[in-house]
Design an enzyme around this catalytic site. Structure first.
Site, short mmCIF file in Angstrom:
data_model
loop_
_atom_site.label_atom_id
_atom_site.label_comp_id
_atom_site.label_asym_id
_atom_site.label_seq_id
_atom_site.Cartn_x
_atom_site.Cartn_y
_atom_site.Cartn_z
N GLY A 2 0.77 -1.23 0.00
CA GLY A 2 0.00 0.00 0.00
C GLY A 2 0.80 1.28 0.00
O GLY A 2 0.26 2.35 0.08
N PHE A 49 1.90 3.47 -2.14
CA PHE A 49 1.87 3.72 -3.56
C PHE A 49 2.44 5.09 -3.90
O PHE A 49 1.82 6.10 -3.70
CB PHE A 49 0.46 3.52 -4.15
N LYS A 89 -1.00 13.73 -2.08
CA LYS A 89 -0.15 13.34 -3.21
C LYS A 89 0.83 14.46 -3.51
O LYS A 89 0.43 15.59 -3.78
CB LYS A 89 -1.02 13.06 -4.44
N ASP A 104 -7.67 6.38 -17.94
CA ASP A 104 -6.75 5.48 -17.22
C ASP A 104 -7.50 4.66 -16.17
O ASP A 104 -7.08 4.58 -15.02
CB ASP A 104 -5.63 6.28 -16.58
N LYS A 162 4.10 8.53 -4.37
CA LYS A 162 4.30 9.70 -3.54
C LYS A 162 3.03 10.06 -2.77
O LYS A 162 2.87 11.18 -2.32
CB LYS A 162 4.72 10.89 -4.42
N VAL A 163 2.14 9.13 -2.62
CA VAL A 163 0.90 9.39 -1.88
C VAL A 163 1.10 9.02 -0.41
O VAL A 163 1.60 7.95 -0.09
CB VAL A 163 -0.28 8.61 -2.46
#
Length: 466
Positions: free
Chosen positions: A147, A149, A167, A253, A151-152
């Protein structure tokens, strides 16, 4: 000092004017351009009385005044228009100029949960950032939490305790599209944007937190999802797409990593590739999306519309069914570095549909993956598909908080009652013998993003699943 953008002062000034001033400035610009064609006068000279002298911008002597003017705004509450003006200013200003700012700068939309103190909202002082750590499995030897992920981060306001996703985008990669759609369009299945902050060569975007992690994280931790879980996620995504498509917006996306789980809903994230069509067909200048989830018409780059998102959702459902993206099991990535030609020649990937897929779900996938866009179903049509409305007997419920509350002897409740206020790793509360882990890969377990915090994700809302 020389700058690549000789109009930096003018752009910053326009970004911080109100709407009336901007309209007035544009009219003045148009008038000066006409005069310049007739008399050969310089555009900058024509504006020197109201803005800045061209020489001041070219030699950099006006830079301190420019920075101080921008910095006076600091962090403030504002409207969507204020936020968009701010991100446009950031995007159009050289990083060398913005790096001279000594304090954070930004616009926040959430006045209730984000507390500005004397024009400041300081990272690690007014809002804390934590590495995002989430796992659906009990930790064991060699276990690496899932988890984290990119730059979050998980953010928490010091005053209100509001938890958010944050983010961070480096200045050189930031573009207004990262903010515009989320700011302008609100829907329960689109992650809500709370504001943007400029600090230390990066733009921090604060938004609704998905504490359940993304679908991709769930798949990587637990493997393929069960069909009733897929039904619930598909309904949530289709509602978000129905809203976007009604405004002629293409997400571009749709994939498991861009679908985030919350306690009672799933939301779409990552709108950096999103566009709003001005005509019936959008003709891109480049490929947009992630290869394995691309529609055939998108691969050709000859024009597409909102139906490309529907195709991507179909491929995402296959990924949820099998635990692997379409194509990769038949065409290993090591042997096929690109799938564009395969998609062009062989789409749709119906052979990748799971063997235990129900006839109703297979029918939905065939309509979502229709190769010809005009024959492909819309989000509204798919929402009425039989596959998304199974009979009550076909709606199994896994272990949840509802059943746990009926058993006060459950180990989770006993451990909860023994917890102190001290911070500890929430994942240690769970064992393989606990109710949630009797069903491998349960969608409805959220071990929390902050140490000491945990939450049960109840699964499909009772209104939809009885």
């Amino acid at each position: 000092m020389d700058f690549e953008n000789q109009n930096v002062g003018l752009e910053l000034l326009l970004a911080h004017m109100n709407l009336g001033d901007i309209i007035e400035a544009v009219e003045r610009l148009c008038s000066d351009r006409e005069d310049e064609e007739e008399s050969g006068e310089s555009l900058v000279e024509g504006l020197s009385g109201d803005t800045m002298d061209e020489n001041e911008l070219s030699d950099g002597s006006a830079l301190p005044d420019l920075v101080s003017r921008v910095q006076n705004d600091k962090v403030r509450y504002g409207s969507v228009a204020d936020l968009l003006a701010f991100v446009n200013m950031v995007s159009n200003t050289p990083a060398s100029t913005l790096s001279k700012l000594e304090e954070e700068l930004g616009v926040l939309l959430n006045k209730t949960d984000m507390v500005i103190k004397e024009g400041r909202y300081r990272i690690d002082l007014d809002v804390l950032l934590f590495p995002w750590r989430l796992t659906y499995k009990a930790p064991g030897p060699g276990h690496v939490p899932k988890g984290s992920f990119g730059k979050v981060h998980l953010a928490q306001d010091i005053k209100t305790r509001k938890r958010m996703a944050c983010k961070r985008i480096p200045l050189e990669h930031f573009k207004p599209a990262d903010v515009e759609i989320q700011a302008r369009f609100r829907h329960e299945n689109i992650a809500e944007l709370y504001g943007a902050l400029l600090w230390e060569k990066g733009v921090y975007l604060f938004m609704e937190a998905g504490e359940g992690g993304s679908i991709l994280e769930k798949l990587e931790s637990c493997g393929p999802m069960r069909e009733f879980e897929i039904i619930w996620v598909t309904q949530q995504v289709l509602r978000g797409l129905e809203y976007l498509h009604s405004h002629n917006i293409i997400h571009h996306d749709i994939k498991p990593s861009n679908i985030v789980l919350m306690s009672a809903k799933a939301v779409l994230v990552d709108f950096g590739l999103t566009v709003q069509m001005m005509e019936d067909v959008y003709i891109p200048r480049d490929l947009r999306g992630t290869e394995m989830y691309m529609s055939p018409e998108l691969v050709l780059c000859r024009g597409h519309n909102t139906k490309t998102d529907i195709y991507s959702l179909g491929t995402t459902i296959i990924h949820m069914q099998t635990g692997s993206p379409p194509w990769v099991r038949r065409y290993p990535r090591s042997a096929y570095p690109s799938y564009l030609y395969i998609i062009h020649k062989q789409a749709p990937p119906l052979e990748d549909i799971s063997e235990d897929c129900s006839p109703a779900m297979r029918g939905l996938l065939e309509r979502a993956l229709e190769r010809v866009p005009t024959r492909r179903s819309s989000a509204t049509e798919l929402l009425h598909e039989e596959a998304l409305h199974p009979s009550r007997e076909d709606q199994p419920r896994c272990w949840s908080l509802d059943s746990a509350l009926g058993d006060s002897t459950h180990p989770l409740l006993r451990q909860h009652s023994q917890m102190t206020d001290s911070t500890q790793d929430s994942s240690s509360l769970y064992t393989e013998d606990s109710g949630p882990f009797k069903r491998k890969g349960s969608l409805y377990i959220d071990l929390g993003a902050l140490a000491g915090y945990y939450n049960f994700v109840r699964g499909p809302p009772s209104a939809e699943y009885g």
